[in-house]
Motif scaffolding. Structure first.
Motif, PDB file in Angstrom:
ATOM      1  N   ASP A 259       0.815  -1.227   0.000  1.00 41.24           N
ATOM      2  CA  ASP A 259       0.000   0.000   0.000  1.00 41.24           C
ATOM      3  C   ASP A 259       0.845   1.272   0.000  1.00 41.24           C
ATOM      4  O   ASP A 259       0.314   2.376   0.113  1.00 41.24           O
ATOM      5  CB  ASP A 259      -0.976   0.012   1.177  1.00 41.24           C
ATOM      6  CG  ASP A 259      -0.286  -0.078   2.535  1.00 41.24           C
ATOM      7  OD1 ASP A 259       0.961  -0.057   2.586  1.00 41.24           O
ATOM      8  OD2 ASP A 259      -0.995  -0.181   3.554  1.00 41.24           O
ATOM      9  N   ARG A 281      -4.989   0.168  -9.617  1.00 42.00           N
ATOM     10  CA  ARG A 281      -4.695   0.751  -8.304  1.00 42.00           C
ATOM     11  C   ARG A 281      -4.543   2.259  -8.468  1.00 42.00           C
ATOM     12  O   ARG A 281      -3.733   2.729  -9.270  1.00 42.00           O
ATOM     13  CB  ARG A 281      -3.398   0.160  -7.733  1.00 42.00           C
ATOM     14  CG  ARG A 281      -3.388  -1.359  -7.603  1.00 42.00           C
ATOM     15  CD  ARG A 281      -4.249  -1.857  -6.459  1.00 42.00           C
ATOM     16  NE  ARG A 281      -3.719  -1.441  -5.174  1.00 42.00           N
ATOM     17  CZ  ARG A 281      -2.797  -2.131  -4.492  1.00 42.00           C
ATOM     18  NH1 ARG A 281      -2.292  -3.249  -4.989  1.00 42.00           N
ATOM     19  NH2 ARG A 281      -2.396  -1.697  -3.308  1.00 42.00           N
ATOM     20  N   ASP A 286      -5.844   3.937  -3.209  1.00 45.82           N
ATOM     21  CA  ASP A 286      -5.523   2.557  -2.854  1.00 45.82           C
ATOM     22  C   ASP A 286      -4.086   2.395  -2.384  1.00 45.82           C
ATOM     23  O   ASP A 286      -3.762   1.444  -1.671  1.00 45.82           O
ATOM     24  CB  ASP A 286      -5.745   1.633  -4.061  1.00 45.82           C
ATOM     25  CG  ASP A 286      -7.095   1.845  -4.722  1.00 45.82           C
ATOM     26  OD1 ASP A 286      -8.096   1.832  -3.990  1.00 45.82           O
ATOM     27  OD2 ASP A 286      -7.126   2.041  -5.940  1.00 45.82           O
TER      28      ASP A 286
END
Length: 349
Positions: A259, A281, A286
């Motif tokens: 992340d 993503r 995200d």
């Protein structure tokens, strides 16, 4: 006009097509060759008006000192050689460092010559050539290694130099560096503050000193801010964009829990961002990313990336001042500087 033609034909004036010399400037200004020479060297006993007149004519006719003649008279080449790994261009550094060096050399008699080399070739070759031929008064090196053999050779031969990066030789020498350890540590902090805990980093090749600095900062940040290391395999900041793109896709496949990403170069950040978008993503939602940049470019092409400026033009200026200082005999300990991620310039000694 007839008078001018007769003077040229008699050898008193400039001959069309020939390289301009001090005699050419002397003829065009009505001054003596010695006066012209001293004016170009900024001699204190020559009036400012005369200096400006001589410089104006020299610029208009494209006069440049004959380096071979200068070397014979003074033992100097008036050349500074910048030896650059072409990987620097992949990282977007080359033009900025050249501009910075040129800004300093513009007010001196020195000229910059850029000597590129490839990573898969002998990096010692350009340094050996300069040392053996005496073709430069000073050298600026990039892509520095902890036990850099090029630095060892220049120290042995007592040829003035400065390095973009530090060694671990234990011998003082001029350098300018960016604090990559502080950069990586602070990047982890920024990501942790956004709730990111599983962090990957795109780093330099391990043979370079700044890899060790960046890696140490990354590990210290993970420890201090309670984050988890995610391996970023098969790519470094020196690789082409398509290599970084593929490595990012592999990272997301093998470690979908990632992340946060730290990039050691702005070019790498662009490739990573493209891979993240292809994988669905969204940066800033995200996943978050921090990247260095040599110029304020990412803010326009990837505004969602958290950026830290590494002022490469400043690095060029500091390196030029360092090598000139060494040529003038300044102690190497007084020619060392480090730029912090917040832009502050630090002098270790």
């Amino acid at each position: 006009m007839d008078g001018m033609r007769s003077m040229v034909q008699s050898g008193q004036g400039p001959v069309p097509g020939e390289r301009p010399t001090l005699k050419t400037i002397a003829f065009m200004t009505g001054l003596g060759v010695t006066t012209v020479s001293r004016a170009l060297k900024d001699a204190p006993d020559i009036s400012q008006e005369t200096k400006e007149r001589v410089r104006l004519v020299a610029t208009q006719i494209g006069y440049h000192p004959n380096r071979a003649g200068v070397r014979l008279r003074t033992g100097k080449t008036n050349v500074i050689s910048l030896i650059l790994n072409i990987d620097e261009e992949l990282m977007g550094l080359t033009s900025h460092i050249v501009y910075g060096i040129s800004e300093v050399l513009a007010s001196t008699n020195y000229h910059l010559i850029v000597t590129p080399y490839r990573s898969d070739r002998d990096p010692m070759a350009p340094v050996r050539y300069i040392v053996e031929t005496g073709s430069a008064d000073g050298v600026i090196l990039s892509s520095i290694e902890p036990e850099d053999p090029r630095v060892k050779l220049l120290l042995e031969r007592n040829l003035p130099f400065a390095t973009h990066g530090r060694t671990e030789l234990g011998v003082p020498h001029p350098y300018h560096d960016f604090d990559n350890e502080a950069y990586a540590y602070d990047a982890v902090r920024k990501l942790a503050e956004r709730g990111r805990r599983r962090l990957a980093i795109l780093e330099p090749l391990p043979r370079f000193t700044f890899f060790h600095h960046m890696h140490a900062g990354y590990l210290a940040g993970l420890r201090d801010f309670g984050c988890e290391r995610v391996p970023f395999r098969d790519a470094t900041v020196h690789d082409p964009l398509q290599v970084v793109y593929r490595a990012t896709m592999n990272l997301l496949r093998d470690h979908p829990e990632t992340d946060g990403i730290i990039s050691g170069s702005s070019a790498g950040a662009v490739a990573i961002s493209s891979a993240l978008a292809a994988a669905g993503r969204q940066v800033g939602r995200d996943i978050d990313m921090v990247s260095k940049q040599p110029a304020d470019l990412l803010r326009f092409v990837r505004p969602e990336v958290i950026t830290v400026n590494e002022d490469i033009r400043l690095a060029g200026r500091e390196l030029a001042k360092a090598v000139l200082g060494r040529i003038e005999g300044v102690a190497p300990e007084q020619l060392q500087s480090i730029c912090m991620p917040d832009g502050r310039l630090m002098f270790p000694n």
